[in-house]
Scaffold this active site. Structure first.
Site, PDB file in Angstrom:
ATOM      1  N   GLU A  32       0.807  -1.216   0.000  1.00  0.00           N
ATOM      2  CA  GLU A  32       0.000   0.000   0.000  1.00  0.00           C
ATOM      3  C   GLU A  32       0.841   1.268   0.000  1.00  0.00           C
ATOM      4  O   GLU A  32       0.306   2.367  -0.167  1.00  0.00           O
ATOM      5  CB  GLU A  32      -0.923   0.001   1.224  1.00  0.00           C
ATOM      6  CG  GLU A  32      -1.866  -1.204   1.255  1.00  0.00           C
ATOM      7  CD  GLU A  32      -2.657  -1.270   2.544  1.00  0.00           C
ATOM      8  OE1 GLU A  32      -2.377  -0.447   3.448  1.00  0.00           O
ATOM      9  OE2 GLU A  32      -3.546  -2.135   2.650  1.00  0.00           O
ATOM     10  N   ASN A  78       8.120   0.911   0.734  1.00  0.00           N
ATOM     11  CA  ASN A  78       8.784   0.183   1.824  1.00  0.00           C
ATOM     12  C   ASN A  78       7.823  -0.628   2.698  1.00  0.00           C
ATOM     13  O   ASN A  78       8.187  -1.054   3.800  1.00  0.00           O
ATOM     14  CB  ASN A  78       9.600   1.142   2.713  1.00  0.00           C
ATOM     15  CG  ASN A  78      10.787   1.729   1.976  1.00  0.00           C
ATOM     16  OD1 ASN A  78      11.463   1.035   1.219  1.00  0.00           O
ATOM     17  ND2 ASN A  78      11.032   3.010   2.179  1.00  0.00           N
ATOM     18  N   GLY A 128       9.226  -4.578  -9.949  1.00  0.00           N
ATOM     19  CA  GLY A 128      10.501  -4.337 -10.613  1.00  0.00           C
ATOM     20  C   GLY A 128      11.678  -4.420  -9.661  1.00  0.00           C
ATOM     21  O   GLY A 128      11.589  -4.996  -8.574  1.00  0.00           O
ATOM     22  N   ASP A 129      12.798  -3.821 -10.075  1.00  0.00           N
ATOM     23  CA  ASP A 129      14.011  -3.870  -9.265  1.00  0.00           C
ATOM     24  C   ASP A 129      13.836  -3.170  -7.922  1.00  0.00           C
ATOM     25  O   ASP A 129      14.421  -3.579  -6.920  1.00  0.00           O
ATOM     26  CB  ASP A 129      15.172  -3.225 -10.034  1.00  0.00           C
ATOM     27  CG  ASP A 129      15.597  -4.058 -11.235  1.00  0.00           C
ATOM     28  OD1 ASP A 129      15.264  -5.251 -11.267  1.00  0.00           O
ATOM     29  OD2 ASP A 129      16.244  -3.509 -12.143  1.00  0.00           O
ATOM     30  N   GLU A 168      13.460  -3.620  -1.955  1.00  0.00           N
ATOM     31  CA  GLU A 168      12.711  -3.527  -0.695  1.00  0.00           C
ATOM     32  C   GLU A 168      12.743  -4.853   0.064  1.00  0.00           C
ATOM     33  O   GLU A 168      13.057  -4.913   1.250  1.00  0.00           O
ATOM     34  CB  GLU A 168      11.253  -3.164  -0.981  1.00  0.00           C
ATOM     35  CG  GLU A 168      10.944  -1.698  -0.981  1.00  0.00           C
ATOM     36  CD  GLU A 168       9.445  -1.463  -0.919  1.00  0.00           C
ATOM     37  OE1 GLU A 168       8.782  -2.113  -0.094  1.00  0.00           O
ATOM     38  OE2 GLU A 168       8.951  -0.628  -1.692  1.00  0.00           O
ATOM     39  N   GLY A 222       7.851  -4.557 -13.521  1.00  0.00           N
ATOM     40  CA  GLY A 222       8.230  -3.179 -13.225  1.00  0.00           C
ATOM     41  C   GLY A 222       8.712  -2.434 -14.449  1.00  0.00           C
ATOM     42  O   GLY A 222       8.700  -2.942 -15.572  1.00  0.00           O
ATOM     43  N   THR A 262      11.862  -1.382 -14.774  1.00  0.00           N
ATOM     44  CA  THR A 262      13.132  -2.055 -15.067  1.00  0.00           C
ATOM     45  C   THR A 262      13.168  -3.380 -14.316  1.00  0.00           C
ATOM     46  O   THR A 262      12.810  -3.432 -13.144  1.00  0.00           O
ATOM     47  CB  THR A 262      14.328  -1.188 -14.631  1.00  0.00           C
ATOM     48  OG1 THR A 262      14.215  -0.889 -13.238  1.00  0.00           O
ATOM     49  CG2 THR A 262      14.368   0.114 -15.415  1.00  0.00           C
TER      50      THR A 262
END
Length: 474
Positions: free
Chosen positions: A110, A113, A136-137, A142, A179, A181
């Site tokens: 949501e 982090n 993604g990356d 995270e 993502g 990337t």
């Protein structure tokens, strides 16, 4: 083999005229460009009891495979990329997990982090055989930070100390690419295909990976698994962050703008070279599935490093540290084609001040088969540790500050840092750490060998028929 099940035959038995159940087996089929697909084959047998025996036997054999996950914790980023993470998981990934009898607990994040904080404090990790990110990356970073930090805290390891030996994480991490990337997925699997990644998770593949810890003095900043970039790549990220509303196109626009500005930065790079059998960044030995160099590291024949630091001062357009090839569809070879995933080193690339044309030639070689390091202004080293200090911070520690006029010089140095418009101090860039901007310029970096494991097996060698440059012999 992924799974086996009973199914109704498409046509009635010729002998009895009745419909019967037959075993259907699902298995992995390799396709082109490192992609996998879930295919199936249907067997026919004369007796229903034989069908049941086949199904039961295959299921028992699959249950004995302890490397395959049975319970997974899945985090989905609904905002990354084209905001299709939830759709990709529901339509392409969840059916594969269900067919393979993999139980999942799904959390749709949501906020930024969310996954990191949940893994660090709340998640009951003993329930799971692995954690999976759909994104993604940034989403992977995270999760990786949350898992590594949780592991160190439970082991009593101080992340702020570079003298501490970090503990490897027990759970494997899976990446479902969704993502802007997906560099990490591409560099460890060979494609950015969600189905392929899901199948690697289901069959229980395991690929160890090195992780770099980044510190400023006695403070831990971040972990890095792919790229640490100062100068060009730091400036591209800094500028692109102001253009997030543009979507993925912001990277191209910021890249052109940064190239045209052609800024260079002064400072000192010091590093501890890797020695022994670690190879060199220009040996053209690419890291592939079953890599001998990474396997040698995993068998406790770790790369030894000397105790002599190399110091280089100069003006740099870019300072990059690649812990993997950093390959992606636009750059099939990546920043460092011979970088290894799990050899306990990172490839340090120094691009000294040069003309725009020369720098453009260097950048263009990332997209073709030519050696991007074959320039007089480019130096590359395989290292275990490195440090960077920008020139304006070096001035404060110089001996001449203690001589006559030291007070005045120190006062002017302070003014220059606070009022950069005077132009008497060189400007500074930002560090790009796996797509995140670091708050400090002076950093120390240490490589931790095989700190995490992915649900992957490294890029497999392609069969001859997949080589686009192969000529037909007929």
């Amino acid at each position: 083999i992924i799974a086996v099940q009973e199914k109704e035959d498409d046509s009635p038995c010729k002998d009895t005229g009745k419909w019967q159940k037959v075993p259907q087996m699902f298995y992995v089929e390799r396709m082109r460009q490192h992609c996998w697909r879930c295919s199936n084959v249907t067997f026919h047998c004369s007796e229903h009891s034989m069908c049941l025996l086949w199904v039961q036997t295959i299921r028992e054999q699959l249950a004995l495979l302890t490397n395959r996950p049975k319970n997974l914790l899945v985090y989905i980023n609904p905002y990354g990329g084209k905001q299709r993470g939830k759709q990709i998981y529901d339509h392409k990934v969840a059916p594969i997990f269900s067919r393979a009898s993999v139980s999942t607990d799904v959390i749709v994040t949501e906020r930024a982090n969310h996954a990191r904080d949940h893994l660090k404090t709340e998640a009951d990790l003993k329930k799971y055989d692995g954690v999976v990110c759909v994104g993604g990356d940034g989403m992977f970073s995270e999760m990786m930070h949350g898992l590594v930090s949780r592991t160190q805290r439970e082991a009593g390891v101080d992340e702020n100390s570079m003298e501490e030996t970090l503990m490897p994480c027990g759970l494997r991490i899976g990446i479902i690419p969704a993502g802007s990337t997906d560099c990490i997925c591409y560099a460890t699997v060979g494609s950015n295909d969600p189905v392929t990644s899901a199948l690697h998770i289901v069959v229980g593949d395991s690929q160890p990976m090195d992780v770099c810890s980044v510190h400023n003095e006695d403070s831990f900043l971040r972990y890095s698994v792919s790229l640490l970039g100062y100068g060009f790549y730091g400036d591209v990220l800094t500028d692109s962050e102001r253009k997030r509303w543009m979507g993925p196109a912001r990277y191209d626009i910021s890249g052109v703008k940064t190239f045209l500005s052609h800024r260079y930065y002064e400072g000192t790079v010091s590093f501890l070279p890797a020695e022994g059998d670690s190879g060199t960044p220009r040996d053209k030995m690419q890291c592939r599935s079953g890599c001998s160099i990474c396997l040698q590291t995993s068998s406790d024949q770790l790369v030894k490093c000397g105790d002599t630091w190399t110091v280089i001062r100069g003006k740099f357009l870019a300072i990059n540290a690649a812990s993997m090839s950093c390959a992606c569809p636009r750059s099939p070879k990546g920043l460092s084609p011979s970088a290894h995933l799990a050899d306990g080193t990172t490839d340090l690339i120094l691009v000294r001040k040069c003309s725009r044309l020369n720098f453009l030639c260097h950048l263009l070689r990332h997209t073709n088969k030519e050696d991007q390091f074959d320039h007089s202004f480019v130096e590359v080293y395989r290292v275990k540790q490195f440090r960077f200090t920008p020139r304006y911070q070096e001035c404060d520690s110089e001996v001449d500050l203690r001589e006559s006029g030291a007070t005045g010089k120190r006062f002017l140095s302070q003014i220059c840092r606070e009022h950069r418009a005077c132009g008497c101090m060189p400007s500074q860039s930002n560090w790009n750490c796996d797509g995140e901007i670091l708050p400090h310029t002076a950093i120390q970096v240490l490589v931790h060998s095989q700190l995490i494991k992915l649900f992957a097996r490294g890029i497999e060698e392609q069969p001859v028929f997949e080589d686009p440059y192969a000529q037909c012999a007929i």
